[in-house]
Design an enzyme around this catalytic site. Structure first.
Site, PDB file in Angstrom:
ATOM      1  N   CYS A  91      20.099   7.700  48.144  1.00 30.66           N
ATOM      2  CA  CYS A  91      20.084   6.603  47.162  1.00 30.66           C
ATOM      3  C   CYS A  91      18.654   6.116  46.994  1.00 30.66           C
ATOM      4  CB  CYS A  91      20.989   5.464  47.631  1.00 30.66           C
ATOM      5  SG  CYS A  91      20.788   3.958  46.656  1.00 30.66           S
ATOM      6  N   HIS A 135      23.735  -1.302  50.772  1.00 28.47           N
ATOM      7  CA  HIS A 135      24.162  -0.379  49.713  1.00 28.47           C
ATOM      8  C   HIS A 135      25.559  -0.728  49.228  1.00 28.47           C
ATOM      9  CE1 HIS A 135      24.271   3.306  47.320  1.00 28.47           C
ATOM     10  NE2 HIS A 135      25.562   3.305  47.630  1.00 28.47           N
ATOM     11  N   HIS A 165      22.429  -3.552  41.136  1.00 29.55           N
ATOM     12  CA  HIS A 165      21.158  -4.218  40.835  1.00 29.55           C
ATOM     13  C   HIS A 165      21.321  -5.083  39.599  1.00 29.55           C
ATOM     14  CE1 HIS A 165      21.263  -0.304  38.793  1.00 29.55           C
ATOM     15  NE2 HIS A 165      20.658  -0.919  37.789  1.00 29.55           N
TER      16      HIS A 165
HETATM   17  P1  AMP Z   1      20.690   0.981  35.238  1.00 29.74           P
HETATM   18  O1  AMP Z   1      20.830   1.667  33.898  1.00 29.74           O
HETATM   19  O2  AMP Z   1      21.170  -0.430  35.187  1.00 29.74           O
HETATM   20  O3  AMP Z   1      21.297   1.789  36.362  1.00 29.74           O
HETATM   21  O4  AMP Z   1      19.123   0.877  35.449  1.00 29.74           O
HETATM   22  C1  AMP Z   1      18.406   1.479  36.485  1.00 29.74           C
HETATM   23  C2  AMP Z   1      16.972   1.064  36.317  1.00 29.74           C
HETATM   24  O5  AMP Z   1      16.250   1.517  37.443  1.00 29.74           O
HETATM   25  C3  AMP Z   1      16.271   1.627  35.069  1.00 29.74           C
HETATM   26  O6  AMP Z   1      15.794   0.534  34.268  1.00 29.74           O
HETATM   27  C4  AMP Z   1      15.120   2.444  35.658  1.00 29.74           C
HETATM   28  O7  AMP Z   1      13.940   2.348  34.888  1.00 29.74           O
HETATM   29  C5  AMP Z   1      14.936   1.827  37.033  1.00 29.74           C
HETATM   30  N1  AMP Z   1      14.375   2.689  38.055  1.00 29.74           N
HETATM   31  C6  AMP Z   1      14.768   3.941  38.402  1.00 29.74           C
HETATM   32  N2  AMP Z   1      14.032   4.410  39.423  1.00 29.74           N
HETATM   33  C7  AMP Z   1      13.152   3.430  39.745  1.00 29.74           C
HETATM   34  C8  AMP Z   1      12.115   3.305  40.705  1.00 29.74           C
HETATM   35  N3  AMP Z   1      11.822   4.281  41.581  1.00 29.74           N
HETATM   36  N4  AMP Z   1      11.388   2.144  40.744  1.00 29.74           N
HETATM   37  C9  AMP Z   1      11.664   1.152  39.869  1.00 29.74           C
HETATM   38  N5  AMP Z   1      12.643   1.205  38.948  1.00 29.74           N
HETATM   39  C10 AMP Z   1      13.370   2.334  38.865  1.00 29.74           C
HETATM   40 ZN    ZN Z   2      21.602   2.399  48.038  1.00 23.14          ZN
END
Ligand code: AMP
Ligand code: ZN
Length: 116
Positions: free
Chosen positions: A3, A45, A99
């Site tokens: 994850c 998690h 998140h």
């Molecule tokens: P969601 O569509 O709500 O699952 O959004 C996931 C978010 O995580 C997206 O806006 C991505 O740009 C962000 N994201 C993915 N990987 C990373 C990372 N390593 N660091 C920061 N943000 C991330």
């Molecule tokens: Zn996790």
């Protein structure tokens, strides 16, 4: 567990962290959708809103409490912000560690988010 957000919590993947306490961290989204785009996550998690167990509800409260503090610290409490949780396929959730997106820094578009 494979994850990406657990790895950010552990520190094995870097992030631009803006907040951390016992339960929660917040960091900048790598693909910002607003001038300020943070992700607030529990250290524990939990895959999605669908997976929140009864004992986890205080943790969801902690995320909101962190959001309030972060908004003050980032100077956007008064100008305003939006807190968004995506859950499941129709929402476009791509990271399955729960998140909340905190979006701010300009007048945000309305909530008409239907795809064309
Ligand atoms: P969601 O569509 O709500 O699952 O959004 C996931 C978010 O995580 C997206 O806006 C991505 O740009 C962000 N994201 C993915 N990987 C990373 C990372 N390593 N660091 C920061 N943000 C991330
Ligand atoms: Zn996790």
């Amino acid at each position: 567990m494979d994850c990406i957000f657990c790895k950010i919590v552990e520190g094995s993947i870097p992030s631009k962290k803006v907040f951390e306490n016992e339960h929660v961290i917040a960091f900048h989204d790598i693909q910002p959708a607003a001038p300020l785009h943070l992700l607030i996550i529990p250290k524990k998690h939990i895959a999605s809103m669908n997976d929140v167990e009864p004992e986890d509800w205080p943790l969801i409260g902690e995320i909101h409490r962190a959001a309030q503090q972060i908004a003050r610290e980032q100077g956007i409490a008064e100008t305003g912000y939006r807190l968004v949780n995506n859950c499941g396929p129709d929402s476009g959730q791509i990271v399955f560690h729960i998140h909340y997106h905190l979006l701010a820094g300009e007048k945000l578009g309305g909530l008409n988010v239907r795809s064309a």
